[in-house]
Design a protein around this motif. Structure first.
Motif, PDB file in Angstrom:
ATOM      1  N   LEU A 242       0.828  -1.208   0.000  1.00  0.00           N
ATOM      2  CA  LEU A 242       0.000   0.000   0.000  1.00  0.00           C
ATOM      3  C   LEU A 242       0.865   1.262   0.000  1.00  0.00           C
ATOM      4  N   LEU A 243       1.955   1.234   0.752  1.00  0.00           N
ATOM      5  CA  LEU A 243       2.851   2.387   0.775  1.00  0.00           C
ATOM      6  C   LEU A 243       3.485   2.630  -0.590  1.00  0.00           C
ATOM      7  N   LEU A 244       3.827   1.568  -1.288  1.00  0.00           N
ATOM      8  CA  LEU A 244       4.386   1.722  -2.636  1.00  0.00           C
ATOM      9  C   LEU A 244       3.367   2.362  -3.584  1.00  0.00           C
ATOM     10  N   LYS A 245       2.116   1.930  -3.483  1.00  0.00           N
ATOM     11  CA  LYS A 245       1.065   2.534  -4.308  1.00  0.00           C
ATOM     12  C   LYS A 245       0.892   4.019  -3.967  1.00  0.00           C
ATOM     13  N   GLN A 246       0.899   4.309  -2.663  1.00  0.00           N
ATOM     14  CA  GLN A 246       0.766   5.698  -2.227  1.00  0.00           C
ATOM     15  C   GLN A 246       1.939   6.526  -2.760  1.00  0.00           C
ATOM     16  N   ASN A 247       3.139   5.979  -2.661  1.00  0.00           N
ATOM     17  CA  ASN A 247       4.319   6.706  -3.108  1.00  0.00           C
ATOM     18  C   ASN A 247       4.308   6.959  -4.609  1.00  0.00           C
ATOM     19  N   LYS A 248       3.784   6.009  -5.381  1.00  0.00           N
ATOM     20  CA  LYS A 248       3.683   6.212  -6.835  1.00  0.00           C
ATOM     21  C   LYS A 248       2.811   7.424  -7.148  1.00  0.00           C
ATOM     22  N   GLU A 249       1.763   7.613  -6.353  1.00  0.00           N
ATOM     23  CA  GLU A 249       0.910   8.787  -6.552  1.00  0.00           C
ATOM     24  C   GLU A 249       1.604  10.064  -6.098  1.00  0.00           C
ATOM     25  N   MET A 250       2.309   9.977  -4.985  1.00  0.00           N
ATOM     26  CA  MET A 250       2.969  11.165  -4.432  1.00  0.00           C
ATOM     27  C   MET A 250       4.062  11.692  -5.356  1.00  0.00           C
ATOM     28  N   ILE A 251       4.799  10.787  -5.963  1.00  0.00           N
ATOM     29  CA  ILE A 251       5.942  11.206  -6.777  1.00  0.00           C
ATOM     30  C   ILE A 251       5.511  11.966  -8.038  1.00  0.00           C
ATOM     31  N   THR A 252       4.245  11.826  -8.409  1.00  0.00           N
ATOM     32  CA  THR A 252       3.777  12.490  -9.632  1.00  0.00           C
ATOM     33  C   THR A 252       3.642  13.998  -9.483  1.00  0.00           C
ATOM     34  N   PHE A 253       3.528  14.513  -8.252  1.00  0.00           N
ATOM     35  CA  PHE A 253       3.320  15.953  -8.109  1.00  0.00           C
ATOM     36  C   PHE A 253       4.220  16.633  -7.069  1.00  0.00           C
TER      37      PHE A 253
ATOM     38  N   HIS B 126       8.416  13.331   2.477  1.00  0.00           N
ATOM     39  CA  HIS B 126       7.311  12.382   2.600  1.00  0.00           C
ATOM     40  C   HIS B 126       7.837  10.993   2.963  1.00  0.00           C
ATOM     41  N   LEU B 127       8.883  10.562   2.284  1.00  0.00           N
ATOM     42  CA  LEU B 127       9.469   9.243   2.568  1.00  0.00           C
ATOM     43  C   LEU B 127      10.012   9.164   3.993  1.00  0.00           C
ATOM     44  N   VAL B 128      10.647  10.226   4.444  1.00  0.00           N
ATOM     45  CA  VAL B 128      11.167  10.259   5.810  1.00  0.00           C
ATOM     46  C   VAL B 128      10.026  10.139   6.808  1.00  0.00           C
ATOM     47  N   ILE B 129       8.942  10.861   6.567  1.00  0.00           N
ATOM     48  CA  ILE B 129       7.776  10.815   7.462  1.00  0.00           C
ATOM     49  C   ILE B 129       7.244   9.390   7.560  1.00  0.00           C
ATOM     50  N   PHE B 130       6.992   8.769   6.430  1.00  0.00           N
ATOM     51  CA  PHE B 130       6.394   7.437   6.452  1.00  0.00           C
ATOM     52  C   PHE B 130       7.381   6.361   6.887  1.00  0.00           C
ATOM     53  N   ASN B 131       8.666   6.542   6.615  1.00  0.00           N
ATOM     54  CA  ASN B 131       9.654   5.582   7.123  1.00  0.00           C
ATOM     55  C   ASN B 131       9.743   5.643   8.647  1.00  0.00           C
ATOM     56  N   THR B 132       9.646   6.830   9.206  1.00  0.00           N
ATOM     57  CA  THR B 132       9.638   6.979  10.657  1.00  0.00           C
ATOM     58  C   THR B 132       8.397   6.311  11.241  1.00  0.00           C
ATOM     59  N   LEU B 133       7.265   6.504  10.594  1.00  0.00           N
ATOM     60  CA  LEU B 133       6.024   5.862  11.033  1.00  0.00           C
ATOM     61  C   LEU B 133       6.152   4.336  10.968  1.00  0.00           C
ATOM     62  N   LEU B 134       6.739   3.834   9.903  1.00  0.00           N
ATOM     63  CA  LEU B 134       6.937   2.384   9.773  1.00  0.00           C
ATOM     64  C   LEU B 134       7.868   1.831  10.845  1.00  0.00           C
TER      65      LEU B 134
END
Length: 138
Positions: free
Chosen positions: A100-111, A120-128
Motif C-alpha cells: 500500500l505504501l508503494l502505491k501511495q508513493n507512486k501517486e505522491m511522486i507524480t506531483f 514524505h518518505l522520511v515521514i512514512f519511514n519513521t512511522l513504519l
C-alpha cells in the motif's frame, strides 16, 4: 481552509489507528475487531508529530490538497489490514502495508518535488519504524 484539511487528516489518522469500523445491517451492528498497535496516548502523539512534519513540508494550494487526499485515501486501507478477521501474521501485515505504501508513493511522486517527496518518505519511514517496534514488542 488549512484547519479543515488538518481536521480531515486527523480524522483519517484516527481511522487508521483508533476507530473500529462499523456497518449497520437492519438492527444488527457489526464491528471489525482490530488488533490495535498503539495506545490512545501514542496515537495522539503520532498525530501531532505527523501534523508537524507535514507543516514543515510547506505544501501550498492544490499540492497540499492532493497530498492530504492521498493520505486520507490510504490510511484507512492500511488500518484495516489489522482487522482480526483478516488473520494476517505480523509479517504478512508488514508485506501488505509495504504494498500500500508503494502505491501511495507512486501517486505522491507524480506531483511532489524531489525535496518534498524525500520529506514524505522520511515521514512514512519513521512511522513504519514505530509500527515495526510496536510489533516486535508483541
Amino acid at each position: 481552509m488549512k484547519l479543515i484539511k488538518y481536521f480531515l487528516l486527523f480524522f483519517s489518522l484516527c481511522l487508521c489507528f483508533n476507530i473500529n469500523a462499523q456497518s449497520t445491517n437492519d438492527t444488527i451492528v457489526k464491528k471489525h475487531d482490530v488488533d490495535e498497535i498503539f495506545t490512545s496516548g501514542e496515537k495522539d502523539n503520532l498525530h501531532m508529530w505527523f501534523q508537524d512534519e507535514v507543516d514543515e513540508m510547506n505544501l501550498t494550494g492544490e499540492k497540499e490538497k492532493a497530498y492530504v487526499d492521498i493520505v486520507i485515501y490510504y490510511i484507512p486501507k492500511m488500518r484495516h489490514l489489522r482487522d482480526k478477521d483478516k488473520g494476517y501474521s505480523n509479517r504478512e501485515y508488514l508485506v501488505l502495508l509495504d504494498e500500500l505504501l508503494l502505491k501511495q508513493n507512486k501517486e505522491m511522486i507524480t506531483f511532489l518535488t524531489d525535496e518534498e517527496y524525500l520529506k514524505h518518505l522520511v515521514i512514512f519511514n519513521t512511522l513504519l519504524k514505530s509500527i515495526n517496534n510496536k510489533l516486535e514488542e508483541e
